[in-house]
Motif scaffolding. Sequence first.
Motif, PDB file in Angstrom:
ATOM      1  N   LEU A   1      18.843 -10.690  -3.501  1.00  0.00           N
ATOM      2  CA  LEU A   1      17.592 -11.060  -4.209  1.00  0.00           C
ATOM      3  C   LEU A   1      16.584 -10.159  -4.357  1.00  0.00           C
ATOM      4  O   LEU A   1      16.745  -9.027  -3.594  1.00  0.00           O
ATOM      5  CB  LEU A   1      17.078 -12.145  -3.301  1.00  0.00           C
ATOM      6  N   PRO A   2      15.765 -10.160  -5.262  1.00  0.00           N
ATOM      7  CA  PRO A   2      14.731  -9.192  -5.301  1.00  0.00           C
ATOM      8  C   PRO A   2      14.040  -9.034  -3.867  1.00  0.00           C
ATOM      9  O   PRO A   2      13.495 -10.153  -3.355  1.00  0.00           O
ATOM     10  CB  PRO A   2      13.840  -9.871  -6.733  1.00  0.00           C
ATOM     11  N   PHE A   3      13.513  -8.033  -3.668  1.00  0.00           N
ATOM     12  CA  PHE A   3      13.107  -7.534  -2.451  1.00  0.00           C
ATOM     13  C   PHE A   3      11.668  -6.558  -2.693  1.00  0.00           C
ATOM     14  O   PHE A   3      11.557  -5.487  -2.192  1.00  0.00           O
ATOM     15  CB  PHE A   3      13.805  -7.049  -1.359  1.00  0.00           C
ATOM     16  N   ASN A   4      10.919  -6.943  -3.658  1.00  0.00           N
ATOM     17  CA  ASN A   4       9.830  -6.166  -4.108  1.00  0.00           C
ATOM     18  C   ASN A   4       8.409  -6.520  -3.421  1.00  0.00           C
ATOM     19  O   ASN A   4       8.374  -7.607  -3.060  1.00  0.00           O
ATOM     20  CB  ASN A   4       9.654  -6.127  -5.609  1.00  0.00           C
ATOM     21  N   VAL A   5       7.617  -5.725  -3.230  1.00  0.00           N
ATOM     22  CA  VAL A   5       6.305  -5.806  -3.046  1.00  0.00           C
ATOM     23  C   VAL A   5       5.527  -6.631  -4.198  1.00  0.00           C
ATOM     24  O   VAL A   5       4.635  -7.465  -3.668  1.00  0.00           O
ATOM     25  CB  VAL A   5       5.475  -4.452  -2.527  1.00  0.00           C
ATOM     26  N   GLY A   6       5.679  -6.339  -5.080  1.00  0.00           N
ATOM     27  CA  GLY A   6       5.128  -6.942  -6.370  1.00  0.00           C
ATOM     28  C   GLY A   6       3.797  -6.017  -6.715  1.00  0.00           C
ATOM     29  O   GLY A   6       3.508  -5.289  -6.194  1.00  0.00           O
ATOM     30  N   HIS A   7       3.691  -6.158  -8.010  1.00  0.00           N
ATOM     31  CA  HIS A   7       2.670  -5.144  -8.740  1.00  0.00           C
ATOM     32  C   HIS A   7       2.009  -5.779  -9.688  1.00  0.00           C
ATOM     33  O   HIS A   7       2.342  -6.329 -10.834  1.00  0.00           O
ATOM     34  CB  HIS A   7       3.395  -4.066  -9.522  1.00  0.00           C
ATOM     35  N   GLU A   8       0.592  -5.949  -9.461  1.00  0.00           N
ATOM     36  CA  GLU A   8      -0.429  -6.504 -10.311  1.00  0.00           C
ATOM     37  C   GLU A   8       0.127  -7.886 -10.641  1.00  0.00           C
ATOM     38  O   GLU A   8       0.073  -8.500 -11.934  1.00  0.00           O
ATOM     39  CB  GLU A   8      -0.648  -5.723 -11.729  1.00  0.00           C
ATOM     40  N   HIS A   9       0.512  -8.609  -9.607  1.00  0.00           N
ATOM     41  CA  HIS A   9       0.832 -10.014  -9.511  1.00  0.00           C
ATOM     42  C   HIS A   9       2.170 -10.187 -10.293  1.00  0.00           C
ATOM     43  O   HIS A   9       2.362 -11.522 -10.368  1.00  0.00           O
ATOM     44  CB  HIS A   9      -0.418 -10.903 -10.312  1.00  0.00           C
ATOM     45  N   GLY A  10       2.877  -9.300 -10.515  1.00  0.00           N
ATOM     46  CA  GLY A  10       4.156  -9.507 -11.154  1.00  0.00           C
ATOM     47  C   GLY A  10       5.273  -8.929 -10.333  1.00  0.00           C
ATOM     48  O   GLY A  10       4.956  -8.571  -9.184  1.00  0.00           O
ATOM     49  N   SER A  11       6.357  -8.801 -10.756  1.00  0.00           N
ATOM     50  CA  SER A  11       7.513  -8.288 -10.143  1.00  0.00           C
ATOM     51  C   SER A  11       7.303  -6.603 -10.141  1.00  0.00           C
ATOM     52  O   SER A  11       6.361  -6.021 -10.678  1.00  0.00           O
ATOM     53  CB  SER A  11       9.004  -8.399 -10.711  1.00  0.00           C
ATOM     54  N   GLY A  12       8.088  -6.125  -9.425  1.00  0.00           N
ATOM     55  CA  GLY A  12       8.136  -4.551  -9.394  1.00  0.00           C
ATOM     56  C   GLY A  12       7.413  -4.018  -7.954  1.00  0.00           C
ATOM     57  O   GLY A  12       7.063  -4.718  -7.262  1.00  0.00           O
ATOM     58  N   ASN A  13       6.972  -2.658  -8.075  1.00  0.00           N
ATOM     59  CA  ASN A  13       6.237  -2.253  -6.859  1.00  0.00           C
ATOM     60  C   ASN A  13       5.457  -1.468  -7.551  1.00  0.00           C
ATOM     61  O   ASN A  13       5.426  -0.698  -8.447  1.00  0.00           O
ATOM     62  CB  ASN A  13       7.268  -1.481  -5.927  1.00  0.00           C
ATOM     63  N   PRO A  14       4.144  -0.982  -6.530  1.00  0.00           N
ATOM     64  CA  PRO A  14       3.038  -0.297  -7.130  1.00  0.00           C
ATOM     65  C   PRO A  14       3.441   1.306  -6.874  1.00  0.00           C
ATOM     66  O   PRO A  14       4.533   1.456  -6.059  1.00  0.00           O
ATOM     67  CB  PRO A  14       1.954  -0.649  -6.310  1.00  0.00           C
ATOM     68  N   THR A  15       2.906   2.026  -7.717  1.00  0.00           N
ATOM     69  CA  THR A  15       3.174   3.697  -7.257  1.00  0.00           C
ATOM     70  C   THR A  15       2.545   3.923  -5.836  1.00  0.00           C
ATOM     71  O   THR A  15       1.699   3.331  -5.529  1.00  0.00           O
ATOM     72  CB  THR A  15       2.407   4.475  -8.257  1.00  0.00           C
ATOM     73  N   VAL A  16       3.254   4.875  -5.399  1.00  0.00           N
ATOM     74  CA  VAL A  16       2.822   5.386  -3.925  1.00  0.00           C
ATOM     75  C   VAL A  16       2.563   6.772  -4.038  1.00  0.00           C
ATOM     76  O   VAL A  16       3.329   7.754  -4.395  1.00  0.00           O
ATOM     77  CB  VAL A  16       4.003   5.162  -2.905  1.00  0.00           C
ATOM     78  N   ALA A  17       1.469   7.197  -3.635  1.00  0.00           N
ATOM     79  CA  ALA A  17       1.056   8.599  -3.663  1.00  0.00           C
ATOM     80  C   ALA A  17       2.019   9.560  -2.662  1.00  0.00           C
ATOM     81  O   ALA A  17       2.266   9.340  -1.632  1.00  0.00           O
ATOM     82  CB  ALA A  17      -0.670   8.889  -3.215  1.00  0.00           C
ATOM     83  N   GLY A  18       2.543  10.445  -3.692  1.00  0.00           N
ATOM     84  CA  GLY A  18       3.432  11.586  -3.037  1.00  0.00           C
ATOM     85  C   GLY A  18       4.825  10.904  -2.518  1.00  0.00           C
ATOM     86  O   GLY A  18       5.482  11.655  -1.777  1.00  0.00           O
ATOM     87  N   ASP A  19       5.204   9.727  -2.837  1.00  0.00           N
ATOM     88  CA  ASP A  19       6.432   8.986  -2.435  1.00  0.00           C
ATOM     89  C   ASP A  19       6.969   8.156  -3.718  1.00  0.00           C
ATOM     90  O   ASP A  19       6.351   7.987  -4.474  1.00  0.00           O
ATOM     91  CB  ASP A  19       6.194   8.350  -1.195  1.00  0.00           C
ATOM     92  N   VAL A  20       7.887   7.650  -3.640  1.00  0.00           N
ATOM     93  CA  VAL A  20       8.773   6.901  -4.529  1.00  0.00           C
ATOM     94  C   VAL A  20       8.359   5.427  -4.140  1.00  0.00           C
ATOM     95  O   VAL A  20       7.578   5.188  -3.038  1.00  0.00           O
ATOM     96  CB  VAL A  20      10.188   6.640  -4.570  1.00  0.00           C
ATOM     97  N   ARG A  21       8.410   4.597  -5.450  1.00  0.00           N
ATOM     98  CA  ARG A  21       7.857   3.105  -5.150  1.00  0.00           C
ATOM     99  C   ARG A  21       8.488   2.454  -3.977  1.00  0.00           C
ATOM    100  O   ARG A  21       7.834   1.406  -3.562  1.00  0.00           O
ATOM    101  CB  ARG A  21       7.987   2.447  -6.453  1.00  0.00           C
TER     102      ARG A  21
END
Length: 820
Positions: A13-33
């Motif tokens: 199943l999707p195991f995402n943090v969520g991004h702007e109330h939607g699916s996916g993951n936010p950007t992380v400074a100096g690292d991958v999402r």
Amino acid sequence: MPKFIWLKDTFFLPFNVGHEHGSGNPTVAGDVRTSYLWRKVLTRDSLMDILARFMHLDVEEKTVVTEKGIKRHRKESMIFPRYHQLDAVRALTDHAQAHGSGHNYLIQHSAGSGKSNSIAWLAHRLSSLHDANNEKIFHSVVVITDRLVLDQQLQDTIFQFEHKLGVVQKIDENTQQLAKSLADGVPIIISTIQKFPFITQAIHTLEANGKGVAISTAGKRFAVIVDEAHSSQSGETAMELRKILNKDGIEAAIASQLLDMDDDTLSEEAKKELLREQLKRAKQPNLSFFAFTATPKFKTLAVFNEPGAEGKAPFHHYSMRQAIEEGFIHDVLANYTCYKRYYKLIQKVEVDPEVPRRKAARALARFVEFHDYEIAQKVEVIVEHFRTHTRHKIGGRAKAMVVTGSREHAVRYKLGFDKYIKDKGYTDVKSLVAFSGEITLKEFADKKFTEVNMNSGIKESELPEKFNTEEYQVLLVAEKYQTGFDQPLLHSMYVDKRLSGIQAVQTLSRLNRTTRGKTDTFVLDFVNEPADIYTAFKPYYEATDKGDDTDPQQLNTLAYTLGGWKIYTEAEISAWCEIWFRNRLNPTGGEHKKLNSILDLAIDRFKLLDEENQNLFKGQLVSFRNLYSFVSQIIPYQDSDHEKLYTYARFLLTKLPSLIDSRTIQIDDEVELKYYRLQKISEGAIDLRVGEAEAVYGPTEVGTGQADEEVQLSTLVGKLNDRFGTEFTPADQLFFDQVRETAVANKQLQLAVMANSIENFEPVFNQQLENLFVERIDGNEEIFIRLMNDEAFRGVAAGHLMRAVFHQVKARLNASRGDD
């Protein structure tokens, strides 16, 4: 060399943090999402925690009815938490561990979030949570639920972690069982909230039977997990829960506040009980509430207000948008079709009475809504759409729900459904109806319709299971099964009811459950506009913002306004409250009589008001009751006058006479439906990704009501016709007028009218009908083709023409006899 084991039945199943109330993951400074996976989730301590406290075996058992009999299917799945579940449980337990009890948390998780598992994991963690001094944070966890299925899921899930008796107690017997569990300090108690007001009575019963128990809350702390914040945390019942779980704390507060209470009209015993009622509404220092809901109201956001990561409630959020984009629920607005009715009413009688505008407007709308022709048209659209587009979905197992506006509406739909299916000879669609109580129709004065007798004897408790079989495909509902009904095979919904706000979201969300083979959903709406549905859903699609707080001064304004009616006096309120609070638990017969006699003084004055002012006063009294119940949970009131008025008002409202309009509007014999057309006006998706959501607001103004103005019936009919319009051309109307006039002039039909009742005239008329239509084919070929091919349309048209011809011929014959 390492060996890899491939589990063919494993799915991820999707195991995402969520991004702007939607699916996916936010950007992380100096690292991958996806760095959160190895930095937070898959660390040694975290993974061991997941293995020990989250992963569990989920056992699902289903009963399937086949041609060869009943088969039982058992499915076992090892459950791994989704990211938002893991994050919510950890955030809640970390905060509780750091800050202790006395906090109200809101967990706004969308449908499809796996709420049952989230509650189970949270209950287990809170029941064993300790602080830095190894003291228990909560001595018991109370789970408030209205769903029996969840109770069993909860027990099964927690039992995976605690293979010991007595850890979980489901209160499925009576309130005495709840009292014993609280007294024994059972770690996790599962109950409905309705049992709490009767705990004191249950304790007395146990004592009388020699099984006395003592519930001590001194020094004890409780966590209360609420399955659905709307249903389980409103009104006086919820206050009783707080009163029971902080009994000792409230008594200590009473002792400290009693000396400062300035009210000479009440005895000391009455003052204590009044304070007890006041104090139970406020936030309790030894209680923490963890409330789950997908659609928080203003009140929910205001009461469960512990700020989350964004500095405001909810404490944790998993949005509808993210659940849709991750594939856990369907987007029920992706295929949304709206129909609109066009009709014209005409007044049949010369007398043009003056009628109350709002009431007559409702009566006229009801006349159209329940008209045989309207029901027949909509039933045809529903059945034909279901058979053509829905029936083959989900591997031929798709089902549909028809949402009606009232119990009578549901009954008429069921009658229309059964008639249409029988007339057409269809065997691939069969319906059930769900409504409460019994209904009588004026056409069937000697018959009472109930859910059971309209469903061929199927009991109310058996209906969900019966609907789950292949025998039934369509469920017609009136105020039932629109919330909490989980049927994944529901694919289509046909809406013939005004929907708004949370009710619209909860009703349409019956379609959003996923199942194997279900790729989409469909809604056909006869009543609501796409913009209205957008407005209802938008606040709960991404983030739900709370509007401005309610001004407490409104309460003072409303109390002052109510006093101005002179329906009651302060002395009467104090006298009533003295009796009520002094001996609330065991009032004597004489005290009951005194309480009623004091209320009767107000009733007598109320009856002297005219109808409009009675409505106005009653509305303002309801507003005060509701506003005080809400505001007193947010602000710790120390105003005994408001508490006394609130308590008095609750009971006065139960005795105020029901406001039956002395001018009931009956328009069935004064107007008729001249023509009617049902037309598709829009189809496609209602896109919630665009636009800004409005905040949800609480009570902000004191209602004052407005008198119902008098208008002439003909004026109102004209206004309604202007509003609803018509796309029938003059040629359409001319066609039917010419058919009627031709029939009236027909000698054979004239003789038939002279010799028969209207019932016996009908078959004679129907024999001539096709010839009458054929004679007028050149006048309107479009209408003629529909009459020849649309049996429902033809049947209703024939019925109206037959009655019109019969009465017109009869009138002419009577007139000619009078001239002779």
